[in-house]
Design an enzyme around this catalytic site. Structure first.
Site, PDB file in Angstrom:
ATOM      1  N   GLY A  33       0.826  -1.206   0.000  1.00  0.00           N
ATOM      2  CA  GLY A  33       0.000   0.000   0.000  1.00  0.00           C
ATOM      3  C   GLY A  33       0.852   1.245   0.000  1.00  0.00           C
ATOM      4  O   GLY A  33       2.055   1.183  -0.234  1.00  0.00           O
ATOM      5  N   ASN A  34       0.225   2.388   0.223  1.00  0.00           N
ATOM      6  CA  ASN A  34       0.965   3.643   0.286  1.00  0.00           C
ATOM      7  C   ASN A  34       0.309   4.558   1.315  1.00  0.00           C
ATOM      8  O   ASN A  34      -0.721   4.218   1.898  1.00  0.00           O
ATOM      9  CB  ASN A  34       1.046   4.293  -1.102  1.00  0.00           C
ATOM     10  CG  ASN A  34      -0.320   4.636  -1.648  1.00  0.00           C
ATOM     11  OD1 ASN A  34      -1.032   5.479  -1.105  1.00  0.00           O
ATOM     12  ND2 ASN A  34      -0.714   3.966  -2.731  1.00  0.00           N
ATOM     13  N   ARG A  35       0.900   5.708   1.560  1.00  0.00           N
ATOM     14  CA  ARG A  35       0.488   6.570   2.664  1.00  0.00           C
ATOM     15  C   ARG A  35      -0.705   7.470   2.356  1.00  0.00           C
ATOM     16  O   ARG A  35      -1.054   8.324   3.163  1.00  0.00           O
ATOM     17  CB  ARG A  35       1.658   7.454   3.100  1.00  0.00           C
ATOM     18  CG  ARG A  35       2.788   6.686   3.744  1.00  0.00           C
ATOM     19  CD  ARG A  35       3.821   7.656   4.298  1.00  0.00           C
ATOM     20  NE  ARG A  35       4.985   6.959   4.804  1.00  0.00           N
ATOM     21  CZ  ARG A  35       5.050   6.416   6.024  1.00  0.00           C
ATOM     22  NH1 ARG A  35       4.019   6.503   6.838  1.00  0.00           N
ATOM     23  NH2 ARG A  35       6.138   5.788   6.407  1.00  0.00           N
ATOM     24  N   SER A  36      -1.312   7.332   1.204  1.00  0.00           N
ATOM     25  CA  SER A  36      -2.471   8.173   0.902  1.00  0.00           C
ATOM     26  C   SER A  36      -3.607   7.894   1.884  1.00  0.00           C
ATOM     27  O   SER A  36      -3.979   6.753   2.112  1.00  0.00           O
ATOM     28  CB  SER A  36      -2.955   7.889  -0.523  1.00  0.00           C
ATOM     29  OG  SER A  36      -4.242   8.439  -0.696  1.00  0.00           O
TER      30      SER A  36
END
Ligand code: CTP
Ligand code: CA
Length: 225
Positions: A33-36
């Protein structure tokens, strides 16, 4: 009159908004995933409703409160699901805002059971494949749709954003500096620069994401008119 006219500037427009980071599963319990946080996309969806649009909202964040007044709410997890969903509503769309942070890579293989380590395991390798570039594909396919893209950058913000504006054939690009902790990913405020083909970039002052979202959509409404 001004209050009624101003907020309804997207009346009758079919607006598709995407939000949140995609999650690319490795096995049943893990993902890439990512930090969005999805907050910018949620703010855009809410602002579009407030401006009178019929909003189809596609999100990866089922835990966030659903914006009031949507035409349709759709949840997805992966880049592939997001692409399938966006393309199914693209033809009927007047405006598409790709605020989602789409994973660029996904595990080449999904393992159907939980991957186990052994006592002597010291490393593990994961092979990743590229995901489709949804926005670039829409940029190639668009007929009448107005496309809004985002660019998340830590370095050389304007230069990278200009390149994306052209490469993805978008009509408005929102350049987002994600290297600073008071704006961008995860927080309630943002400072962005708006880029259009053949126009001087305009930097908006640091403000609540709801304010930034309205400013972005005001620009869209101006360009549609
Ligand atoms: N985007 C997309 N599909 C992808 C990757 C990105 O539709 N597979 C969209 C995002 O929703 C955003 C825009 O493209 O509107 C730019 O995303 P960004 O991550 O900033 O740029 P990339 O083109 O992915 O390039 P890089 O991450 O290498 O900077
Ligand atoms: Ca990317």
């Amino acid at each position: 009159v001004a209050q009624q006219f101003g907020p309804q500037r997207l009346s009758g427009q079919n607006v598709v908004v995407t939000a949140g980071g995609t999650q690319e599963p490795i096995d049943p319990v893990r993902y890439i995933g990512n930090r969005s946080s999805g907050k910018m996309g949620y703010a855009v969806a809410q602002a579009a409703v407030a401006m009178g649009a019929n909003v189809i909202f596609i999100s990866t964040r089922p835990e966030l409160p659903v914006p009031a007044g949507l035409h349709k709410m759709i949840y997805v997890e992966t880049a592939a699901q997001l692409q399938g969903t966006v393309s199914s509503v693209f033809e009927g769309a007047d405006v598409v805002v790709m605020a989602a942070a789409v994973a660029d890579f996904k595990p080449a293989q999904y393992v159907t059971h939980k991957i186990k380590k052994q006592p002597n395991t010291t490393e593990m390798q994961l092979t990743l494949d590229r995901t489709p570039d949804i926005l670039a594909t829409l940029g190639q396919q668009k007929t009448h749709q107005f496309l809004v893209g985002f660019a998340a950058e830590t370095d050389d913000l304007l230069q990278h954003a200009q390149t994306k504006l052209a490469a993805k054939n978008v009509d408005l690009l929102v350049a987002n500096d994600v290297s600073q902790h008071d704006r961008g990913f995860g927080v309630d405020q943002n400072a962005v620069t708006l880029l259009q083909p053949n126009a001087v970039p305009e930097t908006l002052a640091l403000a609540d994401k709801s304010v930034i979202a309205t400013q972005i959509l005001e620009r869209v409404a101006e360009l549609l008119a």
